[in-house]
Write a protein that holds these residues in place. Structure first.
Motif, PDB file in Angstrom:
ATOM      1  N   ARG A 223      23.266  -0.229   8.246  1.00 44.11           N
ATOM      2  CA  ARG A 223      22.323   0.867   8.011  1.00 44.11           C
ATOM      3  C   ARG A 223      21.319   0.501   6.927  1.00 44.11           C
ATOM      4  O   ARG A 223      20.129   0.737   7.054  1.00 44.11           O
ATOM      5  CB  ARG A 223      23.079   2.139   7.606  1.00 44.11           C
ATOM      6  CG  ARG A 223      22.177   3.357   7.388  1.00 44.11           C
ATOM      7  CD  ARG A 223      22.966   4.560   6.920  1.00 44.11           C
ATOM      8  NE  ARG A 223      23.366   4.446   5.539  1.00 44.11           N
ATOM      9  CZ  ARG A 223      22.575   4.698   4.475  1.00 44.11           C
ATOM     10  NH1 ARG A 223      21.331   5.084   4.660  1.00 44.11           N
ATOM     11  NH2 ARG A 223      23.033   4.583   3.243  1.00 44.11           N
ATOM     12  N   LEU A 224      21.804  -0.095   5.851  1.00 44.26           N
ATOM     13  CA  LEU A 224      20.927  -0.392   4.719  1.00 44.26           C
ATOM     14  C   LEU A 224      20.318  -1.785   4.741  1.00 44.26           C
ATOM     15  O   LEU A 224      19.212  -1.980   4.254  1.00 44.26           O
ATOM     16  CB  LEU A 224      21.683  -0.200   3.404  1.00 44.26           C
ATOM     17  CG  LEU A 224      21.883   1.243   2.968  1.00 44.26           C
ATOM     18  CD1 LEU A 224      22.706   1.305   1.702  1.00 44.26           C
ATOM     19  CD2 LEU A 224      20.563   1.949   2.791  1.00 44.26           C
ATOM     20  N   GLU A 225      21.041  -2.754   5.262  1.00 41.88           N
ATOM     21  CA  GLU A 225      20.572  -4.131   5.128  1.00 41.88           C
ATOM     22  C   GLU A 225      20.590  -4.946   6.404  1.00 41.88           C
ATOM     23  O   GLU A 225      20.382  -6.144   6.375  1.00 41.88           O
ATOM     24  CB  GLU A 225      21.432  -4.862   4.081  1.00 41.88           C
ATOM     25  CG  GLU A 225      21.250  -4.313   2.690  1.00 41.88           C
ATOM     26  CD  GLU A 225      22.560  -3.894   2.062  1.00 41.88           C
ATOM     27  OE1 GLU A 225      23.612  -4.082   2.694  1.00 41.88           O
ATOM     28  OE2 GLU A 225      22.535  -3.363   0.951  1.00 41.88           O
ATOM     29  N   GLY A 226      20.823  -4.325   7.521  1.00 45.40           N
ATOM     30  CA  GLY A 226      20.862  -5.064   8.772  1.00 45.40           C
ATOM     31  C   GLY A 226      19.490  -5.550   9.193  1.00 45.40           C
ATOM     32  O   GLY A 226      18.460  -5.099   8.697  1.00 45.40           O
TER      33      GLY A 226
ATOM     34  N   SER B 255      12.709  -1.425  12.358  1.00 40.91           N
ATOM     35  CA  SER B 255      12.387  -0.676  13.578  1.00 40.91           C
ATOM     36  C   SER B 255      13.175  -1.243  14.748  1.00 40.91           C
ATOM     37  O   SER B 255      13.672  -2.356  14.706  1.00 40.91           O
ATOM     38  CB  SER B 255      10.893  -0.738  13.883  1.00 40.91           C
ATOM     39  OG  SER B 255      10.525  -2.040  14.271  1.00 40.91           O
ATOM     40  N   VAL B 256      13.265  -0.433  15.785  1.00 43.52           N
ATOM     41  CA  VAL B 256      13.885  -0.832  17.037  1.00 43.52           C
ATOM     42  C   VAL B 256      12.834  -0.638  18.121  1.00 43.52           C
ATOM     43  O   VAL B 256      12.148   0.383  18.147  1.00 43.52           O
ATOM     44  CB  VAL B 256      15.137   0.015  17.341  1.00 43.52           C
ATOM     45  CG1 VAL B 256      15.677  -0.292  18.726  1.00 43.52           C
ATOM     46  CG2 VAL B 256      16.210  -0.208  16.293  1.00 43.52           C
ATOM     47  N   GLN B 257      12.696  -1.615  18.981  1.00 46.18           N
ATOM     48  CA  GLN B 257      11.712  -1.542  20.064  1.00 46.18           C
ATOM     49  C   GLN B 257      12.436  -1.436  21.398  1.00 46.18           C
ATOM     50  O   GLN B 257      13.430  -2.114  21.620  1.00 46.18           O
ATOM     51  CB  GLN B 257      10.846  -2.792  20.070  1.00 46.18           C
ATOM     52  CG  GLN B 257      10.146  -3.061  18.773  1.00 46.18           C
ATOM     53  CD  GLN B 257       9.463  -4.428  18.789  1.00 46.18           C
ATOM     54  OE1 GLN B 257       9.050  -4.910  19.827  1.00 46.18           O
ATOM     55  NE2 GLN B 257       9.357  -5.039  17.629  1.00 46.18           N
ATOM     56  N   ARG B 258      11.924  -0.582  22.249  1.00 48.06           N
ATOM     57  CA  ARG B 258      12.476  -0.427  23.593  1.00 48.06           C
ATOM     58  C   ARG B 258      11.335  -0.209  24.580  1.00 48.06           C
ATOM     59  O   ARG B 258      10.257   0.234  24.217  1.00 48.06           O
ATOM     60  CB  ARG B 258      13.435   0.776  23.675  1.00 48.06           C
ATOM     61  CG  ARG B 258      14.687   0.647  22.839  1.00 48.06           C
ATOM     62  CD  ARG B 258      15.616  -0.408  23.428  1.00 48.06           C
ATOM     63  NE  ARG B 258      16.859  -0.488  22.700  1.00 48.06           N
ATOM     64  CZ  ARG B 258      17.116  -1.336  21.728  1.00 48.06           C
ATOM     65  NH1 ARG B 258      16.187  -2.176  21.340  1.00 48.06           N
ATOM     66  NH2 ARG B 258      18.278  -1.369  21.142  1.00 48.06           N
TER      67      ARG B 258
ATOM     68  N   VAL C 208      10.967   2.766  17.169  1.00 41.75           N
ATOM     69  CA  VAL C 208      11.662   3.746  16.339  1.00 41.75           C
ATOM     70  C   VAL C 208      11.739   3.193  14.920  1.00 41.75           C
ATOM     71  O   VAL C 208      12.329   2.123  14.702  1.00 41.75           O
ATOM     72  CB  VAL C 208      13.087   4.024  16.885  1.00 41.75           C
ATOM     73  CG1 VAL C 208      13.811   5.027  16.019  1.00 41.75           C
ATOM     74  CG2 VAL C 208      13.014   4.493  18.331  1.00 41.75           C
ATOM     75  N   PRO C 209      11.168   3.899  13.934  1.00 37.38           N
ATOM     76  CA  PRO C 209      11.169   3.404  12.549  1.00 37.38           C
ATOM     77  C   PRO C 209      12.510   3.662  11.861  1.00 37.38           C
ATOM     78  O   PRO C 209      12.654   4.592  11.074  1.00 37.38           O
ATOM     79  CB  PRO C 209      10.034   4.211  11.908  1.00 37.38           C
ATOM     80  CG  PRO C 209      10.056   5.504  12.663  1.00 37.38           C
ATOM     81  CD  PRO C 209      10.445   5.147  14.080  1.00 37.38           C
ATOM     82  N   THR C 210      13.497   2.849  12.162  1.00 39.20           N
ATOM     83  CA  THR C 210      14.847   3.074  11.650  1.00 39.20           C
ATOM     84  C   THR C 210      14.926   3.025  10.129  1.00 39.20           C
ATOM     85  O   THR C 210      15.742   3.726   9.539  1.00 39.20           O
ATOM     86  CB  THR C 210      15.834   2.058  12.251  1.00 39.20           C
ATOM     87  OG1 THR C 210      15.355   0.738  11.989  1.00 39.20           O
ATOM     88  CG2 THR C 210      15.984   2.261  13.751  1.00 39.20           C
ATOM     89  N   TYR C 211      14.090   2.233   9.482  1.00 42.09           N
ATOM     90  CA  TYR C 211      14.100   2.165   8.018  1.00 42.09           C
ATOM     91  C   TYR C 211      13.906   3.558   7.427  1.00 42.09           C
ATOM     92  O   TYR C 211      14.618   3.972   6.515  1.00 42.09           O
ATOM     93  CB  TYR C 211      13.006   1.213   7.520  1.00 42.09           C
ATOM     94  CG  TYR C 211      12.982   1.066   6.016  1.00 42.09           C
ATOM     95  CD1 TYR C 211      13.700   0.042   5.400  1.00 42.09           C
ATOM     96  CD2 TYR C 211      12.265   1.943   5.215  1.00 42.09           C
ATOM     97  CE1 TYR C 211      13.696  -0.097   4.022  1.00 42.09           C
ATOM     98  CE2 TYR C 211      12.257   1.818   3.839  1.00 42.09           C
ATOM     99  CZ  TYR C 211      12.974   0.791   3.239  1.00 42.09           C
ATOM    100  OH  TYR C 211      12.981   0.672   1.879  1.00 42.09           O
ATOM    101  N   VAL C 212      12.959   4.293   7.971  1.00 45.01           N
ATOM    102  CA  VAL C 212      12.649   5.639   7.476  1.00 45.01           C
ATOM    103  C   VAL C 212      13.832   6.579   7.711  1.00 45.01           C
ATOM    104  O   VAL C 212      14.233   7.330   6.817  1.00 45.01           O
ATOM    105  CB  VAL C 212      11.375   6.178   8.160  1.00 45.01           C
ATOM    106  CG1 VAL C 212      11.110   7.617   7.765  1.00 45.01           C
ATOM    107  CG2 VAL C 212      10.186   5.300   7.822  1.00 45.01           C
ATOM    108  N   PHE C 213      14.411   6.541   8.905  1.00 46.00           N
ATOM    109  CA  PHE C 213      15.532   7.420   9.213  1.00 46.00           C
ATOM    110  C   PHE C 213      16.754   7.115   8.349  1.00 46.00           C
ATOM    111  O   PHE C 213      17.451   8.019   7.903  1.00 46.00           O
ATOM    112  CB  PHE C 213      15.918   7.327  10.695  1.00 46.00           C
ATOM    113  CG  PHE C 213      14.875   7.845  11.629  1.00 46.00           C
ATOM    114  CD1 PHE C 213      14.283   9.082  11.428  1.00 46.00           C
ATOM    115  CD2 PHE C 213      14.455   7.091  12.705  1.00 46.00           C
ATOM    116  CE1 PHE C 213      13.307   9.567  12.293  1.00 46.00           C
ATOM    117  CE2 PHE C 213      13.484   7.562  13.579  1.00 46.00           C
ATOM    118  CZ  PHE C 213      12.912   8.801  13.368  1.00 46.00           C
TER     119      PHE C 213
END
Length: 170
Positions: A97-100, A105-108, A130-135
């Motif tokens: 979650r924090l450092e992966g 972001s994830v692209q699909r 999807v801006p996963t860093y923000v979430f």
């Protein structure tokens, strides 16, 4: 179904063939090898980060080891055992979650027409980001989102109703 009557596979190689941007065996091979190299790098980086987090949080080493020993003693290395190692799963999920590698972001690509629950229409072929860093750092989603909390997912699953929902192995 392909033009030769054979069902096409839904995998990376088939996606490359369908896009028709890389048509030769050499081009396809190079792309697949690049993906393999990248995935080895991702795995290596993730393992390094897990070891770093274990070293930085030694108070979790023994409880995690005890969980693994207890579960493996009874279930060996089975899928059921993976599901039962909830603290280990939580530790890994928090690391990712924090450092992966996918923390930005994830692209699909939409493989079919989609209509989301809020009515948003997504045509087939649309590229989504999807801006996963923000979430992952949103205090509306996570309490103390910037703090490494190895048992965050484990505690979320303790309610008994949605324990599998918060596990990576799910």
């Amino acid at each position: 179904m392909g033009t030769d009557g054979v069902t096409n596979l839904n995998d990376f190689l088939q996606w490359l063939i369908d896009e028709k941007e890389e048509c030769t065996t050499r081009q396809l091979t190079l792309r697949v090898l690049t993906l393999s190299f990248a995935s080895i790098h991702v795995c290596s980086q993730t393992c390094t980060q897990v070891f770093y987090n274990l070293a930085a949080n030694p108070q979790y080493v023994e409880p995690l080891r005890e969980e693994v020993d207890t579960v493996i003693r009874e279930h060996w290395w089975t899928k059921k055992a993976m599901v039962l190692m909830q603290k280990v799963d939580s530790f890994l999920a928090e690391t990712l979650r924090l450092e992966g590698v996918l923390t930005t972001s994830v692209q699909r690509k939409a493989l079919q027409v989609l209509t989301l629950s809020d009515g948003t229409f997504i045509p087939k072929g649309t590229h989504l980001y999807v801006p996963t860093y923000v979430f992952h750092r949103d205090s509306a989603i996570y309490e103390n989102p910037c703090i490494f909390d190895p048992l965050r997912s484990f505690r979320l699953g303790e309610d008994g109703n949605e324990s599998g929902r918060h596990q990576m192995v799910a």
